[in-house]
Design a protein around this motif. Structure first.
Motif, PDB file in Angstrom:
ATOM      1  N   ALA A 120       0.871  -1.359  -0.121  1.00  4.92           N
ATOM      2  CA  ALA A 120      -0.170   0.088  -0.095  1.00  4.92           C
ATOM      3  C   ALA A 120       0.817   1.378   0.024  1.00  4.92           C
ATOM      4  N   VAL A 121       0.224   2.123  -0.688  1.00  4.79           N
ATOM      5  CA  VAL A 121       1.178   3.400  -0.845  1.00  4.79           C
ATOM      6  C   VAL A 121       0.058   4.696  -0.550  1.00  4.79           C
ATOM      7  N   ALA A 122       0.793   5.378   0.547  1.00 10.15           N
ATOM      8  CA  ALA A 122      -0.200   6.478   1.201  1.00 10.15           C
ATOM      9  C   ALA A 122      -0.210   7.636   0.053  1.00 10.15           C
ATOM     10  N   ARG A 123      -1.337   8.170   0.112  1.00 17.23           N
ATOM     11  CA  ARG A 123      -1.566   9.354  -0.907  1.00 17.23           C
ATOM     12  C   ARG A 123      -1.059  10.858  -0.057  1.00 17.23           C
ATOM     13  N   CYS A 124      -0.440  10.679   0.870  1.00 14.50           N
ATOM     14  CA  CYS A 124      -0.170  11.914   1.602  1.00 14.50           C
ATOM     15  C   CYS A 124       1.277  11.456   2.536  1.00 14.50           C
ATOM     16  N   GLU A 125       1.696  12.510   3.286  1.00 12.69           N
ATOM     17  CA  GLU A 125       2.592  12.073   4.176  1.00 12.69           C
ATOM     18  C   GLU A 125       2.025  11.393   5.496  1.00 12.69           C
ATOM     19  N   ARG A 126       2.152  10.189   5.634  1.00 13.04           N
ATOM     20  CA  ARG A 126       1.605   9.554   6.783  1.00 13.04           C
ATOM     21  C   ARG A 126       2.836   9.298   7.589  1.00 13.04           C
ATOM     22  N   ILE A 127       2.382   9.622   9.081  1.00 13.55           N
ATOM     23  CA  ILE A 127       3.093   9.610  10.326  1.00 13.55           C
ATOM     24  C   ILE A 127       2.487   8.894  11.354  1.00 13.55           C
ATOM     25  N   THR A 128       3.060   7.644  11.759  1.00 14.12           N
ATOM     26  CA  THR A 128       2.310   6.989  12.981  1.00 14.12           C
ATOM     27  C   THR A 128       3.011   7.397  14.191  1.00 14.12           C
ATOM     28  N   VAL A 129       2.389   7.446  15.281  1.00 13.44           N
ATOM     29  CA  VAL A 129       2.484   7.864  16.492  1.00 13.44           C
ATOM     30  C   VAL A 129       2.164   6.910  17.502  1.00 13.44           C
ATOM     31  N   ALA A 130       3.078   6.090  18.008  1.00 12.01           N
ATOM     32  CA  ALA A 130       2.599   5.083  19.177  1.00 12.01           C
ATOM     33  C   ALA A 130       2.620   5.563  20.237  1.00 12.01           C
ATOM     34  N   ALA A 131       1.415   5.614  20.732  1.00 18.49           N
ATOM     35  CA  ALA A 131       0.974   6.477  21.915  1.00 18.49           C
ATOM     36  C   ALA A 131      -0.052   6.019  22.791  1.00 18.49           C
ATOM     37  N   ASP A 132      -0.193   6.000  23.901  1.00 20.53           N
ATOM     38  CA  ASP A 132      -1.604   5.552  24.761  1.00 20.53           C
ATOM     39  C   ASP A 132      -2.259   6.951  24.887  1.00 20.53           C
ATOM     40  N   LEU A 133      -3.639   6.853  24.601  1.00 24.66           N
ATOM     41  CA  LEU A 133      -4.241   8.162  24.671  1.00 24.66           C
ATOM     42  C   LEU A 133      -4.620   8.402  26.142  1.00 24.66           C
ATOM     43  N   ARG A 134      -4.106   7.584  26.942  1.00 21.68           N
ATOM     44  CA  ARG A 134      -4.586   7.720  28.322  1.00 21.68           C
ATOM     45  C   ARG A 134      -3.233   8.415  29.153  1.00 21.68           C
ATOM     46  N   GLU A 135      -2.009   8.421  28.195  1.00 15.90           N
ATOM     47  CA  GLU A 135      -1.044   8.910  28.864  1.00 15.90           C
ATOM     48  C   GLU A 135      -0.470  10.473  27.995  1.00 15.90           C
ATOM     49  N   ASP A 136       0.556  10.879  28.029  1.00 14.66           N
ATOM     50  CA  ASP A 136       1.199  12.365  27.428  1.00 14.66           C
ATOM     51  C   ASP A 136       1.137  11.930  25.593  1.00 14.66           C
ATOM     52  N   TRP A 137       0.061  11.776  25.190  1.00  8.78           N
ATOM     53  CA  TRP A 137       0.090  11.555  23.963  1.00  8.78           C
ATOM     54  C   TRP A 137       0.587  12.896  22.993  1.00  8.78           C
ATOM     55  N   PRO A 138      -0.146  14.111  23.473  1.00  9.55           N
ATOM     56  CA  PRO A 138       0.313  15.359  22.919  1.00  9.55           C
ATOM     57  C   PRO A 138       1.869  15.635  22.734  1.00  9.55           C
ATOM     58  N   ALA A 139       2.680  14.996  23.724  1.00  6.13           N
ATOM     59  CA  ALA A 139       4.129  15.294  23.660  1.00  6.13           C
ATOM     60  C   ALA A 139       4.689  14.209  22.439  1.00  6.13           C
ATOM     61  N   ALA A 140       4.158  13.206  22.314  1.00  9.99           N
ATOM     62  CA  ALA A 140       4.572  12.321  21.302  1.00  9.99           C
ATOM     63  C   ALA A 140       4.017  12.684  19.865  1.00  9.99           C
ATOM     64  N   LEU A 141       2.940  13.197  19.718  1.00  6.57           N
ATOM     65  CA  LEU A 141       2.527  14.035  18.471  1.00  6.57           C
ATOM     66  C   LEU A 141       3.341  15.194  18.173  1.00  6.57           C
ATOM     67  N   ALA A 142       3.824  15.998  19.059  1.00  2.00           N
ATOM     68  CA  ALA A 142       4.731  17.238  18.994  1.00  2.00           C
ATOM     69  C   ALA A 142       6.111  16.634  18.504  1.00  2.00           C
ATOM     70  N   ALA A 143       6.512  15.693  19.149  1.00  2.11           N
ATOM     71  CA  ALA A 143       7.896  15.000  18.848  1.00  2.11           C
ATOM     72  C   ALA A 143       7.812  14.424  17.235  1.00  2.11           C
ATOM     73  N   ALA A 144       6.546  14.143  16.589  1.00  2.00           N
ATOM     74  CA  ALA A 144       6.462  13.632  15.431  1.00  2.00           C
ATOM     75  C   ALA A 144       6.205  14.638  14.394  1.00  2.00           C
TER      76      ALA A 144
END
Length: 270
Positions: A125-149
């Motif tokens: 499969a080939v994405a049609r945009c820039e696809r970035i996966t962020v491994a994070a638990d939504l019960r924890e500090d996912w905003p920090a992981a999202l910012a780092a990505a």
């Protein structure tokens, strides 16, 4: 809980096979097959359980179309950042025609992301945009992981929380919305699916242990528009019945009770 996302993929695969499909998800069957849910098991002998299963499947189809449209509208308005919270087997990075420059972040725990990656590799499969996966638990500090990505809160974002909030207790829902709002520039969009009032009593009370319905804990507030306004969002709510009729899939049975504000939510950050 991520196995539930594979079940959602199965529903999307069945919709994709229809001649009058409301959307087409070419990867859905691959996700369902890899997850061991294809072909489906025979329907249970309990007619009430069968009807509940059909109702849930129908709601998945309508909400998918609703959020597809919301994301297309966001892209048309100039939004080039998309965040899928609890992304599961969502394949919008691959099946949507995104404008050039779109960055799409998929936030989920490592297990579903790893499973998904294995299927995507096999399907080439080939994405049609820039696809970035962020491994994070939504019960924890996912905003920090999202910012780092690489997420930039200074520019508008389209946020999607599809089939997610029903699994979170009320305080976790509030925290999630606070965090989304803190990272949303003016002009950001948000699409939410909220459980209608009474759905846990109707579907979850006698749900089989380990099933999706057995894990439902949160229903929508009485006035979702006012609730979101308190967080700085201008929202519109739609019932499943309203959207189904608009999409040419009207619900033939009359409502069993007075219909309250609906759980398909579109919102704009002001």
């Amino acid at each position: 809980m991520w196995a539930t996302a594979v079940g959602v993929a199965r529903v999307r695969a069945l919709e994709t096979e229809r001649e009058d499909a409301l959307f087409r998800d070419p990867l859905a069957q691959a996700f369902a097959t890899a997850g061991g849910l294809w072909p489906s098991s025979p329907p249970p002998g309990d007619e009430a359980a069968r009807r509940r299963r059909l109702a849930v499947s129908f709601s998945i189809v309508i909400r998918t179309k609703f959020l597809d449209d919301l994301l297309q509208q966001a892209a048309a308005s100039g939004v080039r950042q998309v965040v899928l919270l609890g992304a599961g087997m969502d394949s919008r990075a691959f099946r949507t025609d995104w404008p050039e420059g779109t960055r799409l972040f998929e936030v989920d725990t490592a297990a579903p992301l790893d499973f998904k990656a294995s299927v995507l590799r096999r399907e080439r499969a080939v994405a049609r945009c820039e696809r970035i996966t962020v491994a994070a638990d939504l019960r924890e500090d996912w905003p920090a992981a999202l910012a780092a990505a690489g997420h930039d809160p200074a520019v508008p974002t389209a946020w999607i929380a599809e089939g997610l909030l029903i699994y979170l207790p009320g305080d976790a829902v509030e925290l999630l919305l606070d965090r989304i709002s803190a990272q949303s520039a003016a002009g950001s969009r948000m699409g939410l699916t909220l459980a209608s009032r009474g759905v846990i009593e109707r579907f979850g009370v006698d749900a089989a242990p380990g099933s999706a319905a057995s894990m439902w804990v949160s229903e929508m507030p009485d006035d979702p528009v006012s609730w979101l306004a308190g967080h700085g969002w201008e929202a519109e709510s739609h019932t499943l019945r309203e959207r189904a009729a608009a999409y040419g899939r009207p619900i033939s049975t009359p409502p069993q009770r007075e219909e309250r504000p609906g759980g398909l939510i579109s919102a704009v950050r002001r």
